[in-house]
Design an enzyme around this catalytic site. Structure first.
Site, PDB file in Angstrom:
ATOM      1  CG  ASN A   8      36.895  62.250 -13.100  1.00  0.00           C
ATOM      2  OD1 ASN A   8      37.835  62.852 -13.599  1.00  0.00           O
ATOM      3  ND2 ASN A   8      37.048  61.083 -12.509  1.00  0.00           N
ATOM      4  CG  HIS A  11      40.144  62.722 -19.091  1.00  0.00           C
ATOM      5  ND1 HIS A  11      41.329  62.023 -19.189  1.00  0.00           N
ATOM      6  CD2 HIS A  11      39.207  61.828 -18.710  1.00  0.00           C
ATOM      7  CE1 HIS A  11      41.102  60.741 -18.900  1.00  0.00           C
ATOM      8  NE2 HIS A  11      39.821  60.604 -18.599  1.00  0.00           N
ATOM      9  CG  HIS A  44      42.008  58.437  -9.881  1.00  0.00           C
ATOM     10  ND1 HIS A  44      41.724  57.351 -10.667  1.00  0.00           N
ATOM     11  CD2 HIS A  44      42.817  57.977  -8.900  1.00  0.00           C
ATOM     12  CE1 HIS A  44      42.340  56.284 -10.169  1.00  0.00           C
ATOM     13  NE2 HIS A  44      43.018  56.647  -9.091  1.00  0.00           N
ATOM     14  NE  ARG A  46      44.550  56.445 -13.241  1.00  0.00           N
ATOM     15  CZ  ARG A  46      44.409  55.123 -13.259  1.00  0.00           C
ATOM     16  NH1 ARG A  46      45.408  54.340 -12.906  1.00  0.00           N
ATOM     17  NH2 ARG A  46      43.285  54.580 -13.663  1.00  0.00           N
ATOM     18  NE  ARG A  50      47.730  56.759 -15.827  1.00  0.00           N
ATOM     19  CZ  ARG A  50      47.168  55.573 -16.054  1.00  0.00           C
ATOM     20  NH1 ARG A  50      46.053  55.495 -16.755  1.00  0.00           N
ATOM     21  NH2 ARG A  50      47.712  54.479 -15.598  1.00  0.00           N
ATOM     22  CD  GLU A  71      37.540  58.481  -9.128  1.00  0.00           C
ATOM     23  OE1 GLU A  71      38.475  58.041  -9.830  1.00  0.00           O
ATOM     24  OE2 GLU A  71      36.420  58.686  -9.580  1.00  0.00           O
ATOM     25  CB  THR A 102      38.969  52.895 -12.643  1.00  0.00           C
ATOM     26  OG1 THR A 102      39.496  54.185 -12.382  1.00  0.00           O
ATOM     27  CG2 THR A 102      38.984  52.055 -11.387  1.00  0.00           C
ATOM     28  CD  GLU A 152      31.509  56.322  -8.314  1.00  0.00           C
ATOM     29  OE1 GLU A 152      31.777  57.140  -7.421  1.00  0.00           O
ATOM     30  OE2 GLU A 152      31.886  56.440  -9.486  1.00  0.00           O
ATOM     31  CG  HIS A 193      34.112  53.676 -15.376  1.00  0.00           C
ATOM     32  ND1 HIS A 193      34.376  53.329 -16.666  1.00  0.00           N
ATOM     33  CD2 HIS A 193      35.300  53.977 -14.823  1.00  0.00           C
ATOM     34  CE1 HIS A 193      35.679  53.389 -16.872  1.00  0.00           C
ATOM     35  NE2 HIS A 193      36.260  53.791 -15.776  1.00  0.00           N
TER      36      HIS A 193
HETATM   37  N1  PXP Z   1      33.849  56.844 -11.023  1.00  0.00           N
HETATM   38  C1  PXP Z   1      35.050  56.284 -10.803  1.00  0.00           C
HETATM   39  C2  PXP Z   1      35.246  55.569  -9.513  1.00  0.00           C
HETATM   40  C3  PXP Z   1      36.093  56.374 -11.747  1.00  0.00           C
HETATM   41  O1  PXP Z   1      37.281  55.793 -11.494  1.00  0.00           O
HETATM   42  C4  PXP Z   1      35.868  57.105 -12.925  1.00  0.00           C
HETATM   43  C5  PXP Z   1      36.980  57.254 -13.923  1.00  0.00           C
HETATM   44  O2  PXP Z   1      38.022  57.987 -13.390  1.00  0.00           O
HETATM   45  C6  PXP Z   1      34.610  57.698 -13.105  1.00  0.00           C
HETATM   46  C7  PXP Z   1      33.610  57.538 -12.147  1.00  0.00           C
HETATM   47  C8  PXP Z   1      34.307  58.516 -14.322  1.00  0.00           C
HETATM   48  O3  PXP Z   1      34.351  57.705 -15.447  1.00  0.00           O
HETATM   49  P1  PXP Z   1      34.289  58.369 -16.879  1.00  0.00           P
HETATM   50  O4  PXP Z   1      35.497  59.225 -17.018  1.00  0.00           O
HETATM   51  O5  PXP Z   1      34.279  57.194 -17.789  1.00  0.00           O
HETATM   52  O6  PXP Z   1      33.016  59.173 -16.933  1.00  0.00           O
END
Ligand code: PXP
Length: 240
Positions: A8, A11, A44, A46, A50, A71, A102, A152, A193
């Site tokens: 992901n 960031h 993602h 949003r 953001r 996402e 999330t 998930e 997550h």
């Molecule tokens: N899976 C989903 C569905 C999420 O919303 C997120 C956060 O955007 C992640 C995985 C990844 O989480 P993290 O950034 O805490 O590793």
């Protein structure tokens, strides 16, 4: 056999947006992550844009060698966008305007009609659909009835327990039982997550999980150790 690693990169966009400039570019990082062994890239988009924005989605989805997991919330705007850009995968997530990330899994019961319509449209467009849910058998049953291809499982709780060196066995058993149940119904099981190396190692013991989606820790760790090294270390952990 190996659990697939979805990286992901939200960031990366957070850092870029902090200065309102072009660097670091999510597209470049997405290409590099794939080169270094990531199996897919998650972004993602949003409602408040953001971090990842529409142009990021446009650029990344145009590179066919990047298996993209979008996402998104279940809104008609997002459904239109998904159908326009046709990412390979979509993960439907809940979205609250004021949350930092999330916070929990989807409230399936409350959103049945919307979800049904969204999943149907995504399935018709050959987009693999996943639902981000709390590890609960009821939610797995509903996900199956809604004809999602994957679930998930939210790993936020177990990740927090592990990080705080607290007992996590109950959470682990809950996730394992849910993974077994979901697989028995024919759903593909993913998890994500809050994961870091330690959580990934512990959860990789659950044979039924086929994919992890990891963001914050992986991108943060890359600042110190480099993206290549960080992805390689995760890939080693995910090898069964
Ligand atoms: N899976 C989903 C569905 C999420 O919303 C997120 C956060 O955007 C992640 C995985 C990844 O989480 P993290 O950034 O805490 O590793």
């Amino acid at each position: 056999m190996s659990i697939r690693l979805g990286v992901n990169i939200d960031h990366v966009a957070t850092i870029r947006n902090a200065r309102g400039e072009k660097h670091p570019e999510p597209l470049i990082i997405a290409k590099k992550a794939i080169k270094y062994g990531a199996d897919s890239i998650t972004i993602h988009l949003r409602e408040d844009r953001r971090h990842i924005n529409d142009n990021d989605l446009k650029l990344i989805s145009s590179v066919k060698s990047i298996p993209l997991n979008l996402e998104m919330a279940t809104t008609s705007e997002m459904l239109k966008i998904a159908i326009k850009f046709k990412p390979k995968f979509v993960c439907i997530v809940p979205e609250k305007r004021n949350e930092i990330t999330t916070e929990g899994g989807l409230n399936l019961k409350k959103n049945l009609t919307k979800l049904k319509k969204t999943i149907k449209a995504l399935n018709q467009n050959n987009i693999r659909t996943s639902l981000f849910i709390n590890p609960s058998k009821k939610d797995i049953q509903i996900s199956n009835l809604l004809k999602a291809r994957c679930v998930e499982l939210h790993t936020g709780n177990i990740s927090n327990q592990i990080k705080k060196s607290k007992k996590y066995l109950n959470d682990f058993k809950k996730i394992k039982n849910c993974a077994i149940y979901a697989k028995s119904l024919g759903l593909e099981v993913h998890a994500g997550h809050g994961m870091d190396y330690k959580t990934a190692k512990i959860l990789s013991k659950i044979d039924e999980i086929e994919e992890f989606n990891i963001g914050h820790f992986l991108i943060g760790e890359s600042i110190a150790s480099g993206l290549k090294k960080t992805i390689s270390k995760f890939k080693k952990i995910l090898k069964k």
